[in-house]
Design an enzyme around this catalytic site. Sequence first.
Site, PDB file in Angstrom:
ATOM      1  N   ASP A 136       0.841  -1.198   0.000  1.00 39.32           N
ATOM      2  CA  ASP A 136       0.000   0.000   0.000  1.00 39.32           C
ATOM      3  C   ASP A 136       0.877   1.249   0.000  1.00 39.32           C
ATOM      4  OD1 ASP A 136      -2.681   1.329   0.356  1.00 39.32           O
ATOM      5  OD2 ASP A 136      -1.680   2.031   2.173  1.00 39.32           O
ATOM      6  N   LYS A 187       1.463   4.192  -3.015  1.00 37.23           N
ATOM      7  CA  LYS A 187       1.423   5.633  -2.780  1.00 37.23           C
ATOM      8  C   LYS A 187       2.730   6.289  -3.236  1.00 37.23           C
ATOM      9  CE  LYS A 187      -1.740   5.380   1.180  1.00 37.23           C
ATOM     10  NZ  LYS A 187      -1.939   5.637   2.610  1.00 37.23           N
TER      11      LYS A 187
END
Length: 839
Positions: free
Chosen positions: A703, A707
């Site tokens: 995750d 980003k």
Amino acid sequence: MPRAPGSPPHIHKFGGASLANAAGVAHAVTIVVAYRPSPQVVVVSAMSGVTDALLDCAARASRGDAAHVRTAAQALRARHAEAARALVPRGVQLDELVGLIDAAFAELEQLAGGLGILRELTPRTIDYLVARGERLSARLFVAALEAAGCPAGYVDATEVVQADGTFGNASPDLGRTMRSARRAVGPVLARGLVPVVPGFLGAAPDGQVATLGRGGSDLTATLLARVLGAREVSLWKDVPGLLTADPRIVPDARVVPQVHLREAAELAYYGAKVLHPRALVPVIKQNVAIRLRPFADPASLGTEISRRRTLEQYPVKALSAIPRQALLTVTGSGMLGVPGIAARTFAAVHQEGISVSLITQASSEHSICFSVPEESAQRARRSLEETFQREIARQEIDGVEARTGLATLVVVGLGMAETPGIAARVFSALAEAGINVIATAQGSSELNLSLVVDGKDAPRAQRVVHAAFQLSKIGGGAVAHPERSDVVLLGFGQIGRALAPMIVKVKREALTLRIVGLIDRSGLVFDADGFSPRRLAALGAAKAKGVPLAKAAGGRRASAVEAVAFVARHALSNPILVDLTADETTDTLTTALGAGMHVVLANKRPVTTDKRKYDALRAAAQAHGRRVLLEATVGAGLPIIDTYQKLVESGDRVSKIEGCPSGTLGYLFGELGRGAAFSQALEGAIAKGYPEPDPRDDLSGMDVARKALILGRLLGFSGELADIAVESLVPDGAERLGVHQFLASLEQFDAAWAKRVAAARARGGVLRYRAIVTRKSIRVGLVVVEASSPMASLNGTDNQFIFTTMRYKKNPLVITGPGAGPAVTAGGILNDVLKLAGA
């Protein structure tokens, strides 16, 4: 079967294109049989091409070309006989039918011989010759119905339709037709038979056959509906119905489900060839529904034309155009205040038998402008110059100008009168497309708005006006609502259920947000008028209990792409799709962009996929003039991407972005630093709804890597997700467990994490999961940061991003704030939605 007393018949009309051959006639018969035992009347045209062939025979015969007439008659005889043999079994009935066909064309040859001698061709004679096309078609149809087990009877049109003596373009006499039709058709219906009547024909006062002119068969059908008290007429066509525009010019034109009789008359007059305006005259004040129905798809209802007024909130129904028009202008200062100028102008045109399609005049009568067919322009001009020759000589009138190569565009809708802004929207759309309006006219009823444009611009003008009113979409035809944005949520999990009430509670001047669609993996729920707060709350409560949207009231099953495509078929105002999923949704987003939707992303996958796909998504947005906003993909509610863009727009250059972009991991390490066990800290994060459904998605570091890749692509990083060095925090062996097994075994990992925390504390620091992003490389992993570092002070779910730029080199720009939780993320998404809504 005897007809029920007082039961009104259903009128069917089949055109020549439908009855082109035996297969077409057989298909028409199945349509009629399907309506049994209800009473019916059938009106038929000549087989496709037969009328033109008979007209050509008449013309050739009058010139003495007997050989051509003989050859053509033989070909027509063979064509009809072939159809008869394919439709009717061998026997007496077939023999009689073939005998009628032979006699009809033998008579044609005899009449042609007489015309060759006389060398004279009158309208009366033409009508008599041409009538055999419809009459033979009706005979074929009766025989085919009988062969299909449906009792039928032939009723000649001269026994039904009584008309004046204008051969070639006769007008029916309603009173006499009412009496004769009931006398001729009534008994046939009473015996349970299906009367079959040749269309296009009637009887002149002397009893001779007279044709009804263009649209004559449709006129026969509606006339019979009027005099027989029918409630419905089916005009079977080779098109799906009345369309919003000519599909050859506007490819996304769609069927209009219902139009008022006056709207249909306007469209028919202004070039919609599917129906002639004369056909509407008999029923203009009657409660009769005329249906234009597709012959190829009998189950379709096509377009209903009736006195009902529907879809009043969508005032524009359709548009049409007349090509090859000329604009004539009579101008002169001597016309000011002189009575009768207009009357003399149009008397001069009427004298030449020229039809005027549009008139516009200044109140001072300084100029009169009107359009006529291009081929009549010079004739009209000469007549006007003769009429005003004295005024022209005295220079009271400057002259008569004729401008050719034009087209008249007509926007039609009965609701235009009560709706402000229609004309403004039309002119704005044309102006945006760079199309000049040469002349315009709109009556006080505002049933239509007519505009004259250059002929070469006419196709584009139709397309841009069609698009401006979204006529290709369900519910199209309304004036644009620039203050309104319609939102569709793709995903209705925790974040979606937090976002929905935020959207509907937005109260700002000149801004309205509506949620019109909710989509999950099962399907969708859609309401073009927008969901009420109560309905959203009920859907959210059901979804929280595990009820999929497809099973909700009004729900339907669909994939994400199908759901977006369904929504896109409806006319929406500034539509915005919000992707709240964690799926690979690139195809869905591409569909949305192609349908004119803006996109807001909380989902990182579409922008961290293969760079070619990402670039294609951006190109699709640019090609369709749409925007893709993705602030929530990086910092939830924090303005990270916005800050980057503002720095760049101001002339600064960002060289590095580093920080802790995971609220879930920030919360986890904060709890570990305060002495909590790993299992307790992770269970606490789950209870608050911070991690993904499988918390290993957060612990894997992917995750954070996604980003970081989003930020890297802003800086110009050309690599893929696989090129990022990512340190996973998932314990060895845990990746092979199921989610429930992993969560049940958390305590066995506590000791290892306690050692890591202790080691960091011994070094005077704390554990943080950090990303470092530059144009050339991206690194993601666990680090020990000193107590003096800004990262050490992070608390709870706080994220932190540190920008190193030309201006912020010695003292980097730091942004810190909450980066996890449904409400925080929903707030960040709402900011993007508001940007696209123009707030």
